[in-house]
Design a protein around this motif. Structure first.
Motif, PDB file in Angstrom:
ATOM      1  N   ALA A  34       0.897  -1.337   0.063  1.00  0.00           N
ATOM      2  CA  ALA A  34      -0.087   0.010   0.158  1.00  0.00           C
ATOM      3  C   ALA A  34       0.860   1.335   0.090  1.00  0.00           C
ATOM      4  O   ALA A  34       0.525   2.455  -0.649  1.00  0.00           O
ATOM      5  N   TYR A  35       2.027   1.051   0.749  1.00  0.00           N
ATOM      6  CA  TYR A  35       2.790   2.329   0.797  1.00  0.00           C
ATOM      7  C   TYR A  35       3.544   2.668  -0.730  1.00  0.00           C
ATOM      8  O   TYR A  35       3.516   3.527  -1.165  1.00  0.00           O
ATOM      9  N   ARG A  36       4.013   1.403  -1.215  1.00  0.00           N
ATOM     10  CA  ARG A  36       4.738   1.482  -2.339  1.00  0.00           C
ATOM     11  C   ARG A  36       3.789   2.199  -3.551  1.00  0.00           C
ATOM     12  O   ARG A  36       4.250   2.800  -4.228  1.00  0.00           O
ATOM     13  N   GLU A  37       2.510   1.611  -3.467  1.00  0.00           N
ATOM     14  CA  GLU A  37       1.700   2.304  -4.726  1.00  0.00           C
ATOM     15  C   GLU A  37       1.141   3.651  -4.279  1.00  0.00           C
ATOM     16  O   GLU A  37       0.528   4.025  -5.021  1.00  0.00           O
ATOM     17  N   GLY A  38       1.434   4.219  -3.335  1.00  0.00           N
ATOM     18  CA  GLY A  38       1.088   5.501  -2.669  1.00  0.00           C
ATOM     19  C   GLY A  38      -0.227   5.591  -1.927  1.00  0.00           C
ATOM     20  O   GLY A  38      -0.873   6.705  -1.876  1.00  0.00           O
ATOM     21  N   LEU A  55      11.814   7.384  12.067  1.00  0.00           N
ATOM     22  CA  LEU A  55      13.309   6.725  11.915  1.00  0.00           C
ATOM     23  C   LEU A  55      13.024   4.856  11.829  1.00  0.00           C
ATOM     24  O   LEU A  55      13.418   4.330  11.015  1.00  0.00           O
ATOM     25  N   GLU A  56      12.097   4.701  12.760  1.00  0.00           N
ATOM     26  CA  GLU A  56      11.961   3.083  12.954  1.00  0.00           C
ATOM     27  C   GLU A  56      11.004   2.606  11.533  1.00  0.00           C
ATOM     28  O   GLU A  56      11.527   1.748  11.018  1.00  0.00           O
ATOM     29  N   VAL A  57      10.307   3.542  10.958  1.00  0.00           N
ATOM     30  CA  VAL A  57       9.702   3.201   9.670  1.00  0.00           C
ATOM     31  C   VAL A  57      10.560   3.198   8.520  1.00  0.00           C
ATOM     32  O   VAL A  57      10.608   2.306   7.895  1.00  0.00           O
ATOM     33  N   ASP A  58      11.372   4.490   8.528  1.00  0.00           N
ATOM     34  CA  ASP A  58      12.538   4.342   7.462  1.00  0.00           C
ATOM     35  C   ASP A  58      13.351   2.964   7.562  1.00  0.00           C
ATOM     36  O   ASP A  58      13.769   2.351   6.419  1.00  0.00           O
ATOM     37  N   LYS A  64      13.208  -3.748   3.923  1.00  0.00           N
ATOM     38  CA  LYS A  64      12.213  -4.386   3.038  1.00  0.00           C
ATOM     39  C   LYS A  64      12.394  -4.055   1.657  1.00  0.00           C
ATOM     40  O   LYS A  64      11.959  -4.591   0.642  1.00  0.00           O
ATOM     41  N   GLY A  65      13.717  -3.266   1.404  1.00  0.00           N
ATOM     42  CA  GLY A  65      13.763  -2.944  -0.154  1.00  0.00           C
ATOM     43  C   GLY A  65      13.153  -1.901  -0.713  1.00  0.00           C
ATOM     44  O   GLY A  65      12.923  -1.902  -1.921  1.00  0.00           O
ATOM     45  N   VAL A  66      12.540  -1.101   0.091  1.00  0.00           N
ATOM     46  CA  VAL A  66      11.524  -0.094  -0.363  1.00  0.00           C
ATOM     47  C   VAL A  66      12.371   1.146  -0.163  1.00  0.00           C
ATOM     48  O   VAL A  66      12.882   1.659   0.594  1.00  0.00           O
ATOM     49  N   ASP A  67      12.589   1.940  -1.477  1.00  0.00           N
ATOM     50  CA  ASP A  67      13.029   3.202  -1.673  1.00  0.00           C
ATOM     51  C   ASP A  67      12.184   4.269  -1.211  1.00  0.00           C
ATOM     52  O   ASP A  67      11.094   4.359  -1.169  1.00  0.00           O
TER      53      ASP A  67
END
Length: 94
Positions: A34-38, A55-58, A64-67
């Motif tokens: 859901a985050y990847r697709e905005g 920071l924990e989320v980042d 997880k390989g999410v830019d």
């Protein structure tokens, strides 16, 4: 909302042994997509996964390989901030 899925017991036990809680893992997978697709923001990721800081989320998303989004405007703003801190004597010269 609760969603139920049916998995063969041997698959569920195998995945649970590898991943731990299947419920948590599936929640993470859905939140990441859901985050990847905005569809959701970083703040919503933090809320849904019970994280305390951005920071924990980042760190989680990076693992997880999410830019993480970082635009040229972000770079320019960071450069200006860095330059101002250096001028103010708050950063050492390198």
């Amino acid at each position: 909302m609760q969603i139920q899925i049916a998995l063969p017991d041997d698959l569920a036990f195998s995945l649970e042994a590898k991943w731990g809680s299947l419920e948590r893992r599936l929640t993470e997978m859905i939140v990441i997509e859901a985050y990847r697709e905005g569809s959701i923001s970083v703040g919503k990721v933090r809320e849904l996964l019970g994280m305390k800081t951005r920071l924990e989320v980042d760190d989680f998303l990076k693992a997880k390989g999410v830019d993480l989004p970082y635009s040229e405007a972000d770079l320019e703003a960071d450069s200006q901030t860095h330059e101002q801190l250096r001028k103010d004597g708050k950063l050492p010269l390198l």
